[in-house]
Structures are given as C-alpha cells and as structure tokens.
Scaffold this motif. Structure first.
Motif, PDB file in Angstrom:
ATOM      1  N   ASP A 133       0.806  -1.224   0.000  1.00  0.00           N
ATOM      2  CA  ASP A 133       0.000   0.000   0.000  1.00  0.00           C
ATOM      3  C   ASP A 133       0.838   1.272   0.000  1.00  0.00           C
ATOM      4  N   ASP A 134       2.142   1.161  -0.292  1.00  0.00           N
ATOM      5  CA  ASP A 134       2.992   2.362  -0.325  1.00  0.00           C
ATOM      6  C   ASP A 134       2.934   3.053  -1.690  1.00  0.00           C
ATOM      7  N   VAL A 135       3.166   4.381  -1.652  1.00  0.00           N
ATOM      8  CA  VAL A 135       3.338   5.189  -2.877  1.00  0.00           C
ATOM      9  C   VAL A 135       4.770   5.726  -2.818  1.00  0.00           C
ATOM     10  N   LEU A 136       5.630   5.179  -3.678  1.00  0.00           N
ATOM     11  CA  LEU A 136       7.079   5.438  -3.620  1.00  0.00           C
ATOM     12  C   LEU A 136       7.526   6.387  -4.734  1.00  0.00           C
ATOM     13  N   LYS A 137       8.156   7.526  -4.315  1.00  0.00           N
ATOM     14  CA  LYS A 137       8.748   8.453  -5.310  1.00  0.00           C
ATOM     15  C   LYS A 137      10.213   8.087  -5.490  1.00  0.00           C
ATOM     16  N   VAL A 138      10.589   7.701  -6.688  1.00  0.00           N
ATOM     17  CA  VAL A 138      11.986   7.377  -7.001  1.00  0.00           C
ATOM     18  C   VAL A 138      12.575   8.550  -7.773  1.00  0.00           C
ATOM     19  N   ASP A 139      13.492   9.290  -7.120  1.00  0.00           N
ATOM     20  CA  ASP A 139      14.049  10.525  -7.681  1.00  0.00           C
ATOM     21  C   ASP A 139      15.567  10.390  -7.652  1.00  0.00           C
ATOM     22  N   PHE A 140      16.176  10.108  -8.818  1.00  0.00           N
ATOM     23  CA  PHE A 140      17.635   9.936  -8.794  1.00  0.00           C
ATOM     24  C   PHE A 140      18.280  10.699  -9.937  1.00  0.00           C
ATOM     25  N   GLY A 141      19.590  10.941  -9.784  1.00  0.00           N
ATOM     26  CA  GLY A 141      20.314  11.778 -10.732  1.00  0.00           C
ATOM     27  C   GLY A 141      21.583  11.131 -11.232  1.00  0.00           C
ATOM     28  N   VAL A 142      21.972  11.482 -12.453  1.00  0.00           N
ATOM     29  CA  VAL A 142      23.195  11.002 -13.084  1.00  0.00           C
ATOM     30  C   VAL A 142      23.912  12.225 -13.644  1.00  0.00           C
ATOM     31  N   HIS A 143      25.249  12.310 -13.475  1.00  0.00           N
ATOM     32  CA  HIS A 143      25.929  13.454 -14.088  1.00  0.00           C
ATOM     33  C   HIS A 143      27.112  12.997 -14.919  1.00  0.00           C
ATOM     34  N   VAL A 144      27.384  13.750 -15.981  1.00  0.00           N
ATOM     35  CA  VAL A 144      28.593  13.579 -16.794  1.00  0.00           C
ATOM     36  C   VAL A 144      29.233  14.963 -16.911  1.00  0.00           C
ATOM     37  N   ASN A 145      30.455  15.103 -16.427  1.00  0.00           N
ATOM     38  CA  ASN A 145      31.131  16.403 -16.378  1.00  0.00           C
ATOM     39  C   ASN A 145      30.277  17.480 -15.727  1.00  0.00           C
ATOM     40  N   THR A 154       6.856   7.897  -9.910  1.00  0.00           N
ATOM     41  CA  THR A 154       6.185   7.367  -8.724  1.00  0.00           C
ATOM     42  C   THR A 154       5.708   5.941  -8.993  1.00  0.00           C
ATOM     43  N   LEU A 155       5.942   5.054  -8.024  1.00  0.00           N
ATOM     44  CA  LEU A 155       5.479   3.659  -8.137  1.00  0.00           C
ATOM     45  C   LEU A 155       4.404   3.393  -7.105  1.00  0.00           C
ATOM     46  N   ASN A 156       3.299   2.780  -7.532  1.00  0.00           N
ATOM     47  CA  ASN A 156       2.286   2.270  -6.607  1.00  0.00           C
ATOM     48  C   ASN A 156       1.977   0.837  -7.010  1.00  0.00           C
ATOM     49  N   PHE A 157       1.621   0.015  -6.037  1.00  0.00           N
ATOM     50  CA  PHE A 157       1.328  -1.399  -6.305  1.00  0.00           C
ATOM     51  C   PHE A 157      -0.168  -1.659  -6.168  1.00  0.00           C
ATOM     52  N   ASN A 158      -0.805  -0.894  -5.264  1.00  0.00           N
ATOM     53  CA  ASN A 158      -2.251  -0.982  -5.100  1.00  0.00           C
ATOM     54  C   ASN A 158      -2.903  -0.030  -6.105  1.00  0.00           C
ATOM     55  N   PRO A 159      -3.687  -0.554  -7.051  1.00  0.00           N
ATOM     56  CA  PRO A 159      -4.245   0.305  -8.102  1.00  0.00           C
ATOM     57  C   PRO A 159      -5.137   1.430  -7.585  1.00  0.00           C
ATOM     58  N   LYS A 160      -5.503   1.375  -6.283  1.00  0.00           N
ATOM     59  CA  LYS A 160      -6.343   2.471  -5.750  1.00  0.00           C
ATOM     60  C   LYS A 160      -5.607   3.808  -5.823  1.00  0.00           C
ATOM     61  N   PHE A 161      -4.301   3.810  -5.989  1.00  0.00           N
ATOM     62  CA  PHE A 161      -3.531   5.066  -6.057  1.00  0.00           C
ATOM     63  C   PHE A 161      -3.292   5.541  -7.496  1.00  0.00           C
ATOM     64  N   GLY A 341      -0.554  10.128   7.118  1.00  0.00           N
ATOM     65  CA  GLY A 341      -1.753   9.509   6.542  1.00  0.00           C
ATOM     66  C   GLY A 341      -2.093  10.026   5.159  1.00  0.00           C
ATOM     67  N   SER A 342      -1.400  11.107   4.728  1.00  0.00           N
ATOM     68  CA  SER A 342      -1.652  11.587   3.359  1.00  0.00           C
ATOM     69  C   SER A 342      -0.729  10.842   2.394  1.00  0.00           C
ATOM     70  N   TYR A 343      -1.017  10.996   1.100  1.00  0.00           N
ATOM     71  CA  TYR A 343      -0.219  10.344   0.053  1.00  0.00           C
ATOM     72  C   TYR A 343       0.241  11.390  -0.954  1.00  0.00           C
ATOM     73  N   THR A 344       1.499  11.308  -1.359  1.00  0.00           N
ATOM     74  CA  THR A 344       2.059  12.269  -2.320  1.00  0.00           C
ATOM     75  C   THR A 344       2.626  11.517  -3.521  1.00  0.00           C
ATOM     76  N   ALA A 345       2.604  12.217  -4.687  1.00  0.00           N
ATOM     77  CA  ALA A 345       3.174  11.642  -5.923  1.00  0.00           C
ATOM     78  C   ALA A 345       3.982  12.717  -6.643  1.00  0.00           C
ATOM     79  N   GLN A 346       4.857  12.300  -7.519  1.00  0.00           N
ATOM     80  CA  GLN A 346       5.790  13.195  -8.220  1.00  0.00           C
ATOM     81  C   GLN A 346       6.075  12.629  -9.599  1.00  0.00           C
ATOM     82  N   LEU A 347       6.313  13.497 -10.572  1.00  0.00           N
ATOM     83  CA  LEU A 347       6.940  13.110 -11.834  1.00  0.00           C
ATOM     84  C   LEU A 347       7.881  14.231 -12.244  1.00  0.00           C
ATOM     85  N   GLU A 348       9.037  13.905 -12.785  1.00  0.00           N
ATOM     86  CA  GLU A 348      10.048  14.934 -13.087  1.00  0.00           C
ATOM     87  C   GLU A 348      10.842  14.562 -14.332  1.00  0.00           C
TER      88      GLU A 348
END
Ligand SMILES: COc1ccc(Cn2nnc3c2[C@](C)(O)CC[C@@H]3OC(=O)NC(C)C)cc1
Ligand SMILES: [Co+2]
Length: 367
Positions: A133-145, A154-161, A341-348
């Motif tokens: 029932d988690d809503v997971l924000k995966v926010d990662f970075g890669v750099h070159v020079n 954002t990943l959710n496993f329960n379709p209610k989200f 108890g609240s749920y947050t989501a992100q896209l970037e």
C-alpha cells in the motif's frame, strides 16, 4: 559486437553507443513568438559549440533510462529501502562509468514514501521495507562532467492510487508543454495547477482533492549545481514574472498530495550539500576539517548522503557533520513531509532550452 544491456544493468552506455554519440531526447519546437528558432541558421550556429555539453547530458539521460527501466521492473513490496537504493546506485555507477568528479551519481537516490514527498534516502541500518500500500517516489540523478540529469517517477502497487500517480504525470507534462524561452514562471505554475484542479481520488470510501504541494518546485540546473537558482512554481498566483531564458537547463517536477499540499521538514536527515554561499569559514575542529576535505574531494557542490560517506570509509562523522552545518559550510536537507496519513506523488523530467528547440533529455518510453 553490439553489446546489449544486462539484468541487473552492468554494461556502460559507452560500450553500447560505440560512436560515443548519445540519443537525442524528445525535441519540441517553441511556440508563440519563438517559432522562428526552429529554422534559424544563426541559432543552429550558436548550438554547434555546445554539442559536447549536450552529448554529456544525453549520455547521463541514457544511463537514467536504462537504470530506471530495471528499477521499475524489479522494485516490489518486501524489498528494503537500502536494497532499492543500492540497485539504483550500483546500476548508475556501472553504466556511467563512475570516475571521480567526471561522471557519477548526481545526488542521493530519493525514495520518499506516502506522506513523505522528497529528500528521504536510507541511512545505514535503515530497516524500512516497501509495502503493497505504499506510494514510492523514485528521484535519482546522473551526471557527466557536472551536467546533471534529474528525473523522477512514482510507483504504486495498489491500483487504488492510480489516479494520484496519473495526476502527477499529467500535471508535469502540462508544465513541460508550457515551458519555453521567455515564458514567465507564474504561467508554468498556473498550467500545472489547472491540471491538478481537475483531479480527485477516492480512497477507502472518502474522496480527496488532489492538490499541488505549494512549497515544492521545479528548478534550474547548472553544472555541478542541482539547484541553479530559479524555482519553478507548481501553483497559480505565485506572481513570479521571472522568465525562462535560452540555454537554461530545467528540472520540471510537480508534486501532489491528498493532505494539506504543504511540506515541512521532519525525521532523521540523510541529504546534505556544500552550501554555495558560505565563502571562507575558519574551522577549529580537526574532525570537521578532515570531513570537509572528503566532501570537497568526493562531491564538490553535488548533494550527498550519509551512506556515501560510509562507503568512502568515513566513520563517526556525525559530530563533524553537525559542526559543518552549524558553521554554514554544509546545508542539511531533512525529509519533506505532508500530514501523516496523506499520500504524495511526483513526476520529473530534465529539459534543455536549446537555441533551436526544447529538448526533454530524460524522456523515455516509460514516462
Ligand atoms: C540535498 O539533496 C538535494 C537533492 C536534490 C535536490 C533537487 N531539488 N531542489 N529542490 C527540490 C529538489 C527535489 C529533491 O527534487 C525535491 C523538491 C525540492 O523542491 C523544493 O522546492 N525544495 C525546498 C525549497 C522546499 C536538492 C537537494
Ligand atoms: Co529530482
């Protein structure tokens, strides 16, 4: 022969793109008074000396796409935050061929769950296990020079989200569509807010408005600086008439919430970065001095987390780190949370406002 990526990802993208020329992101013509840029010979000439920089960003973006493709497939309830962070970081280090300050991880792997929206990554000993029932924000970075690609999903496993995750995706896409040379920041915020106004979600019999998180923003990116100085609002009425400019690199990210739509700092800190405005600060404590030497050498102005100090062999550094934060030399970035108890989501996504076109460098077939 042409090498393909393994699972888990181990093959550097430079061994797959043997020409060392990396794929373009999704390119869009500018609209309104900037449509002339598409065919301007003068603007094309301006781009030629920047081709190496663009290629660096595109190489970082290709690493991001290949690492996240594996992460999106593998991350499942029952995995620990530490396992998830390490699979993303091991993949990033391998595919970008981590090499000192020339290429590597852009900033700590954000793995913020539920009411936590940003700036959480596990510290050593973290026992948190991802739940169905988690809503997971995966926010990662890669750099070159120092050219950082900052992209999140954002990943959710329960379709209610699903509606919450869809809202963040559609709102960020609206922000990306609105962004462009000479566009006012307040117009981007308004376009994003418009989309969020049209979303609500029913959770366990109760209906919630889906709101933008008004104190989180997108941002410009500069070499080795994840936050380039301009904050890109995700709400209307910010009143910020500052315009985006040709040549800027942007992280267009939006966040939404079923809570207040406002985050505060809470919980144990994992994220830190050298303060960019500290100047010279005399340090008396030897421990703080040696820790700062490690930070300068290994990260420069790139954000880091405690686990990155652990892997460098630093021990008993918390007091030294506290001294550096108190002296204003390092800034601490604790987790940013909405109400319990609240749920947050992100896209970037990361974008380049090139002289001739708007390039969404981190675009993939996933998002
Ligand atoms: C110290 O490690 C990091 C890692 C990434 C960033 C990149 N970023 N810069 N600002 C933000 C971000 C994040 C991590 O995308 C999340 C949203 C946040 O927006 C925002 O408005 N924050 C405050 C002003 C409240 C910054 C620091
Ligand atoms: Co980000």
């Amino acid at each position: 022969g042409p090498k393909t990526q393994t699972e888990p990802p181990t093959v550097p993208v430079s061994k797959i793109y043997t020409t060392k020329v990396y794929p373009l992101g999704e390119c869009h013509d500018y609209i309104n008074e900037n449509t002339w840029r598409t065919t301007s010979e003068e603007k094309r000439a301006e781009e030629r000396p920047k081709e190496d920089d663009y290629n660096d960003v595109r190489r970082a973006a290709e690493v991001h796409r290949q690492v996240r493709a594996y992460a999106r497939k593998i991350i499942k309830p029952g995995m620990t935050m530490t396992e998830i962070a390490e699979l993303i970081e091991n993949g990033t280090r391998a595919l970008v061929e981590e090499n000192g300050m020339e290429s590597g991880i852009g900033f700590p792997t954000g793995l913020s769950i539920n009411h936590c929206a940003a700036h959480y990554t596990p510290n050593a000993g973290d026992k948190v296990v991802l739940q169905y029932d988690d809503v997971l924000k995966v926010d990662f970075g890669v750099h070159v020079n120092g050219r950082i690609v900052d992209s999140a999903f954002t990943l959710n496993f329960n379709p209610k989200f699903d509606k919450l995750v869809e809202a963040a995706r559609e709102a960020t896409y609206a922000g990306i569509k609105e962004a462009g040379i000479d566009v006012r920041l307040c117009d981007i915020g308004a376009a994003v807010h418009e989309v969020y106004d049209s979303y609500e979600i029913e959770l366990d019999g109760k209906t919630y408005d889906i709101k933008p998180i008004r104190n989180l923003n997108g941002h410009t990116i500069e070499p080795y600086k994840i936050h380039g100085g301009k904050s890109i609002p995700i709400i209307r009425d910010s009143g910020d008439e500052t315009k985006l400019e040709e040549g800027e690199q942007l992280a267009i990210e939006t966040f939404c919430s079923t809570g207040r739509g406002y985050v505060v700092e809470d919980g144990e800190c994992s994220h830190y970065a050298r303060s960019t405005d500290s100047g010279f600060v005399p340090l008396r404590l030897a421990r703080a001095k040696s820790l700062l030497a490690t930070i300068n050498k290994s990260f420069g102005t790139l954000p880091f987390c405690r686990r990155y100090l652990d892997r460098l062999g630093e021990e008993k550094y918390l007091m030294g780190l506290r001294n550096l934060v108190d002296a204003g030399v390092v800034t601490a970035y604790p987790p940013l949370v909405d109400t319990k108890g609240s749920y947050t989501a992100q896209l970037e996504h990361t974008l380049l406002l090139r002289p001739t076109c708007k390039e969404i460098v981190s675009k993939g077939d996933d998002y």
